[in-house]
Scaffold this motif. Structure first.
Motif, PDB file in Angstrom:
ATOM      1  N   ASP A 116      -1.304  12.213  -9.566  1.00 37.39           N
ATOM      2  CA  ASP A 116      -2.264  11.190  -9.974  1.00 37.39           C
ATOM      3  C   ASP A 116      -1.528   9.991 -10.581  1.00 37.39           C
ATOM      4  O   ASP A 116      -0.476  10.151 -11.209  1.00 37.39           O
ATOM      5  N   GLU A 117      -2.122   8.801 -10.400  1.00 35.22           N
ATOM      6  CA  GLU A 117      -1.635   7.618 -11.121  1.00 35.22           C
ATOM      7  C   GLU A 117      -2.664   7.338 -12.213  1.00 35.22           C
ATOM      8  O   GLU A 117      -3.808   6.996 -11.924  1.00 35.22           O
ATOM      9  N   VAL A 118      -2.246   7.520 -13.469  1.00 34.64           N
ATOM     10  CA  VAL A 118      -3.164   7.384 -14.603  1.00 34.64           C
ATOM     11  C   VAL A 118      -2.650   6.277 -15.504  1.00 34.64           C
ATOM     12  O   VAL A 118      -1.497   6.312 -15.939  1.00 34.64           O
ATOM     13  N   GLY A 131       8.868  10.927 -12.533  1.00 37.24           N
ATOM     14  CA  GLY A 131       8.523   9.520 -12.663  1.00 37.24           C
ATOM     15  C   GLY A 131       7.767   8.995 -11.456  1.00 37.24           C
ATOM     16  O   GLY A 131       7.296   9.770 -10.622  1.00 37.24           O
ATOM     17  N   TRP A 132       7.708   7.683 -11.375  1.00 36.06           N
ATOM     18  CA  TRP A 132       6.861   6.991 -10.390  1.00 36.06           C
ATOM     19  C   TRP A 132       7.534   7.001  -9.017  1.00 36.06           C
ATOM     20  O   TRP A 132       8.589   6.404  -8.841  1.00 36.06           O
ATOM     21  N   THR A 133       6.938   7.726  -8.063  1.00 33.03           N
ATOM     22  CA  THR A 133       7.514   7.808  -6.717  1.00 33.03           C
ATOM     23  C   THR A 133       6.471   7.388  -5.685  1.00 33.03           C
ATOM     24  O   THR A 133       5.472   8.082  -5.492  1.00 33.03           O
ATOM     25  N   GLU A 193       0.833  -1.204   0.000  1.00 38.97           N
ATOM     26  CA  GLU A 193       0.000   0.000   0.000  1.00 38.97           C
ATOM     27  C   GLU A 193       0.872   1.260   0.000  1.00 38.97           C
ATOM     28  O   GLU A 193       1.789   1.384   0.797  1.00 38.97           O
ATOM     29  N   HIS A 194       0.518   2.173  -0.919  1.00 43.75           N
ATOM     30  CA  HIS A 194       1.301   3.400  -1.065  1.00 43.75           C
ATOM     31  C   HIS A 194       0.428   4.504  -1.633  1.00 43.75           C
ATOM     32  O   HIS A 194      -0.726   4.271  -2.001  1.00 43.75           O
ATOM     33  N   TRP A 195       1.010   5.686  -1.709  1.00 44.08           N
ATOM     34  CA  TRP A 195       0.339   6.813  -2.364  1.00 44.08           C
ATOM     35  C   TRP A 195       1.394   7.618  -3.095  1.00 44.08           C
ATOM     36  O   TRP A 195       2.598   7.402  -2.937  1.00 44.08           O
ATOM     37  N   HIS A 196       0.918   8.530  -3.945  1.00 45.08           N
ATOM     38  CA  HIS A 196       1.830   9.382  -4.711  1.00 45.08           C
ATOM     39  C   HIS A 196       1.431  10.842  -4.542  1.00 45.08           C
ATOM     40  O   HIS A 196       0.282  11.151  -4.221  1.00 45.08           O
ATOM     41  N   SER A 197       2.371  11.743  -4.843  1.00 44.67           N
ATOM     42  CA  SER A 197       2.071  13.175  -4.782  1.00 44.67           C
ATOM     43  C   SER A 197       1.475  13.665  -6.103  1.00 44.67           C
ATOM     44  O   SER A 197       1.237  14.854  -6.278  1.00 44.67           O
ATOM     45  N   TRP A 240      -4.652   6.126  -1.173  1.00 43.87           N
ATOM     46  CA  TRP A 240      -3.926   4.923  -0.771  1.00 43.87           C
ATOM     47  C   TRP A 240      -4.340   3.773  -1.700  1.00 43.87           C
ATOM     48  O   TRP A 240      -5.536   3.529  -1.902  1.00 43.87           O
ATOM     49  N   HIS A 241      -3.358   3.055  -2.234  1.00 40.48           N
ATOM     50  CA  HIS A 241      -3.664   1.997  -3.200  1.00 40.48           C
ATOM     51  C   HIS A 241      -2.486   1.046  -3.332  1.00 40.48           C
ATOM     52  O   HIS A 241      -1.388   1.332  -2.840  1.00 40.48           O
ATOM     53  N   TRP A 242      -2.718  -0.075  -4.009  1.00 37.72           N
ATOM     54  CA  TRP A 242      -1.633  -0.972  -4.396  1.00 37.72           C
ATOM     55  C   TRP A 242      -2.066  -1.714  -5.652  1.00 37.72           C
ATOM     56  O   TRP A 242      -3.239  -1.635  -6.054  1.00 37.72           O
TER      57      TRP A 242
HETATM   58 FE   LIG Z   1       0.834   3.607  -7.307  1.00 42.31          FE
END
Ligand SMILES: [Fe+2]
Length: 190
Positions: free
Chosen positions: A96-98, A157-159, A90-94, A135-137
């Protein structure tokens, strides 16, 4: 088309309107895209981006995305297990994840601040937008293959920022498939 499950409520959604409405209430955008010209799932990235240029441009304007690329994750990916282990906690980003899925399958689990965890099984033609700080995975399905267009609001990139909540441990990354749902006689699909 996607299949949405809410495991804690023993609910499954397999109709587009129901899925779109339920996910919207969780802050998740879900759309189906059609290419503006036929393109093979294994076409070069530039061809794929060109086929969906109109949709990508519209999304960029809407969400402030600055870059788009194509990611391939499959059995030939170096250090695949290590990569998947980063996605599946489980994580989140600063930002959007598209993701727009071109080929393969995977499961996003969304953990809303209020409400039950939602599992979204995505396949080719599905666009999903997970807003920043959600929060997602993510897990691949058993064929361990996915190809997707990604859009980013930043160039870094993806952080991921891991929650370390352990909630992800309580959910199996099940991939049922729409045909299974539609062929089911349990009546649980709505
Ligand atoms: Fe993600």
């Amino acid at each position: 088309m996607a299949v949405v499950r809410i495991p804690e409520e023993n609910r499954t959604l397999a109709h587009r309107e129901a899925i779109t409405e339920y996910l919207a209430a969780c802050g998740i955008d879900y759309e189906r895209w059609q290419p503006n010209h036929s393109v093979a799932a294994d076409a070069p990235a530039e061809e794929v981006l060109s086929a969906y240029a109109k949709e990508i441009e519209e999304l960029k304007v809407r969400g402030g995305y600055v870059t788009a690329d194509v990611i391939d994750v499959n059995a030939r990916t170096p250090n695949l297990d290590a990569m998947l282990a980063k996605f599946s906690r489980e994580h989140w980003h600063s930002e959007d994840e598209v993701r727009f899925i071109i080929a393969g399958k995977g499961v996003f689990h969304i953990h809303p601040k209020a409400g039950s965890v939602v599992a979204i099984e995505v396949e080719a033609g599905d666009l999903i937008r997970v807003p920043r700080e959600t929060w997602h995975w993510f897990d691949l399905c058993s064929d361990r293959e996915i190809r997707a267009i990604r859009l980013f609001q930043e160039n870094v990139g993806w952080t991921p920022f891991y929650t370390e909540s352990g909630v992800d441990q309580s959910f199996e990354p099940l991939c049922l498939g729409l045909s299974y749902i539609q062929g089911s006689t349990s009546g649980s699909a709505t």
